[in-house]
Design a protein around this motif. Sequence first.
Motif, PDB file in Angstrom:
ATOM      1  N   ARG A   1       0.833  -1.212   0.000  1.00 22.10           N
ATOM      2  CA  ARG A   1       0.000   0.000   0.000  1.00 22.10           C
ATOM      3  C   ARG A   1       0.865   1.259   0.000  1.00 22.10           C
ATOM      4  O   ARG A   1       0.559   2.231  -0.702  1.00 22.10           O
ATOM      5  CB  ARG A   1      -0.929  -0.003   1.210  1.00 22.10           C
ATOM      6  N   LEU A   2       1.934   1.231   0.773  1.00 20.66           N
ATOM      7  CA  LEU A   2       2.815   2.394   0.830  1.00 20.66           C
ATOM      8  C   LEU A   2       3.494   2.633  -0.511  1.00 20.66           C
ATOM      9  O   LEU A   2       3.644   3.786  -0.946  1.00 20.66           O
ATOM     10  CB  LEU A   2       3.856   2.206   1.924  1.00 20.66           C
ATOM     11  N   SER A   3       3.882   1.558  -1.196  1.00 19.67           N
ATOM     12  CA  SER A   3       4.506   1.696  -2.515  1.00 19.67           C
ATOM     13  C   SER A   3       3.543   2.345  -3.503  1.00 19.67           C
ATOM     14  O   SER A   3       3.931   3.239  -4.275  1.00 19.67           O
ATOM     15  CB  SER A   3       4.948   0.329  -3.041  1.00 19.67           C
ATOM     16  N   LEU A   4       2.277   1.902  -3.495  1.00 15.81           N
ATOM     17  CA  LEU A   4       1.287   2.492  -4.391  1.00 15.81           C
ATOM     18  C   LEU A   4       1.041   3.953  -4.039  1.00 15.81           C
ATOM     19  O   LEU A   4       0.929   4.800  -4.933  1.00 15.81           O
ATOM     20  CB  LEU A   4      -0.023   1.695  -4.312  1.00 15.81           C
ATOM     21  N   LEU A   5       0.951   4.257  -2.751  1.00 13.31           N
ATOM     22  CA  LEU A   5       0.753   5.644  -2.328  1.00 13.31           C
ATOM     23  C   LEU A   5       1.910   6.529  -2.761  1.00 13.31           C
ATOM     24  O   LEU A   5       1.710   7.632  -3.295  1.00 13.31           O
ATOM     25  CB  LEU A   5       0.583   5.694  -0.804  1.00 13.31           C
ATOM     26  N   VAL A   6       3.121   6.040  -2.545  1.00 11.60           N
ATOM     27  CA  VAL A   6       4.311   6.806  -2.918  1.00 11.60           C
ATOM     28  C   VAL A   6       4.376   7.013  -4.428  1.00 11.60           C
ATOM     29  O   VAL A   6       4.635   8.125  -4.910  1.00 11.60           O
ATOM     30  CB  VAL A   6       5.575   6.086  -2.408  1.00 11.60           C
ATOM     31  N   ALA A   7       4.121   5.945  -5.196  1.00 10.92           N
ATOM     32  CA  ALA A   7       4.206   6.044  -6.655  1.00 10.92           C
ATOM     33  C   ALA A   7       3.136   6.974  -7.221  1.00 10.92           C
ATOM     34  O   ALA A   7       3.423   7.820  -8.072  1.00 10.92           O
ATOM     35  CB  ALA A   7       4.086   4.653  -7.279  1.00 10.92           C
ATOM     36  N   PHE A   8       1.891   6.818  -6.763  1.00 12.21           N
ATOM     37  CA  PHE A   8       0.818   7.683  -7.250  1.00 12.21           C
ATOM     38  C   PHE A   8       1.062   9.138  -6.861  1.00 12.21           C
ATOM     39  O   PHE A   8       0.898  10.052  -7.685  1.00 12.21           O
ATOM     40  CB  PHE A   8      -0.528   7.224  -6.687  1.00 12.21           C
ATOM     41  N   THR A   9       1.446   9.369  -5.620  1.00 10.12           N
ATOM     42  CA  THR A   9       1.673  10.737  -5.158  1.00 10.12           C
ATOM     43  C   THR A   9       2.819  11.384  -5.915  1.00 10.12           C
ATOM     44  O   THR A   9       2.718  12.529  -6.370  1.00 10.12           O
ATOM     45  CB  THR A   9       1.967  10.753  -3.650  1.00 10.12           C
ATOM     46  N   GLY A  10       3.925  10.667  -6.050  1.00  9.73           N
ATOM     47  CA  GLY A  10       5.068  11.217  -6.771  1.00  9.73           C
ATOM     48  C   GLY A  10       4.755  11.507  -8.222  1.00  9.73           C
ATOM     49  O   GLY A  10       5.157  12.540  -8.763  1.00  9.73           O
ATOM     50  N   THR A  11       3.995  10.612  -8.867  1.00 12.33           N
ATOM     51  CA  THR A  11       3.659  10.806 -10.281  1.00 12.33           C
ATOM     52  C   THR A  11       2.705  11.978 -10.469  1.00 12.33           C
ATOM     53  O   THR A  11       2.919  12.845 -11.321  1.00 12.33           O
ATOM     54  CB  THR A  11       3.027   9.522 -10.856  1.00 12.33           C
ATOM     55  N   LEU A  12       1.641  12.017  -9.672  1.00  8.79           N
ATOM     56  CA  LEU A  12       0.650  13.086  -9.815  1.00  8.79           C
ATOM     57  C   LEU A  12       1.240  14.453  -9.469  1.00  8.79           C
ATOM     58  O   LEU A  12       0.927  15.456 -10.121  1.00  8.79           O
ATOM     59  CB  LEU A  12      -0.562  12.799  -8.930  1.00  8.79           C
ATOM     60  N   ALA A  13       2.098  14.484  -8.455  1.00 10.58           N
ATOM     61  CA  ALA A  13       2.685  15.758  -8.047  1.00 10.58           C
ATOM     62  C   ALA A  13       3.667  16.295  -9.088  1.00 10.58           C
ATOM     63  O   ALA A  13       3.776  17.509  -9.272  1.00 10.58           O
ATOM     64  CB  ALA A  13       3.382  15.600  -6.695  1.00 10.58           C
ATOM     65  N   SER A  14       4.375  15.398  -9.768  1.00  6.26           N
ATOM     66  CA  SER A  14       5.390  15.845 -10.726  1.00  6.26           C
ATOM     67  C   SER A  14       4.862  15.996 -12.144  1.00  6.26           C
ATOM     68  O   SER A  14       5.527  16.602 -12.983  1.00  6.26           O
ATOM     69  CB  SER A  14       6.567  14.858 -10.741  1.00  6.26           C
TER      70      SER A  14
END
Length: 232
Positions: A13-26
């Motif tokens: 879950r943390l990996s998905l959160l990190v990946a989605f957040t990093g992608t959407l933010a950048s």
Amino acid sequence: MIALSPEEWTAVRLSLLVAFTGTLASLPLGIFVAYALARWRFPGKMLLNGLVHLPLVMPPVVTGYLLLLSFGRNGPAGRFLDEVFGIVIAFHWTGAALAAAVMGFPLMVRAIQLSFEAVDTRLEDAAGTLGAGQPWRFLLVSLPLALPGVLAGAVLGFAKALGEFGATITFVSNIPGETQTISSAIYSYIQQPDGDGPAFQLMVIAIAIAMLALIASELLQRAALRARKQPA
């Protein structure tokens, strides 16, 4: 059959959160930088291009250390965020998202830049003759035509963020439940004598997520291409 423990599900879950957040933010910044590199002429363009792609050629540990120097509690950006907004990034999942975004940014920008370069500039000029200003030409002409490349860039950034390890573990360490992603959890398990089983299960989960992301990207790109070919 895959049966993950609560700690392993937390890492997923943390990996998905990190990946989605990093992608959407950048992604917004990635679109802007890609368009600037594809269309504009300005002093320092070569330097900007080099800085964007620098994480691809630098060791990830160096990138993570630079993030720690900048966004750690004693770093200029980290101290500012902590004192003004009360935001702590180092050794927090938000720091993992930042590291993942930085490492995936070059792949994202490159794919989007190539897509913008493939857009016929005469279409943008035609919109300009009809009275559309530069922002409207970008929003109504360039961005829709480059949408397949934008989707491809977003998926590449997500995939890189999902598998990021070196910069993340250097910047935010490997804290279970807080910064331990799939990659760092696998690393921890392979250091243990009986960790091969959990490491293998997490590896299968990581491959499955990456494949689903690629399939979704392909379907979205095809849909975007069909929509672009349809007459207005």
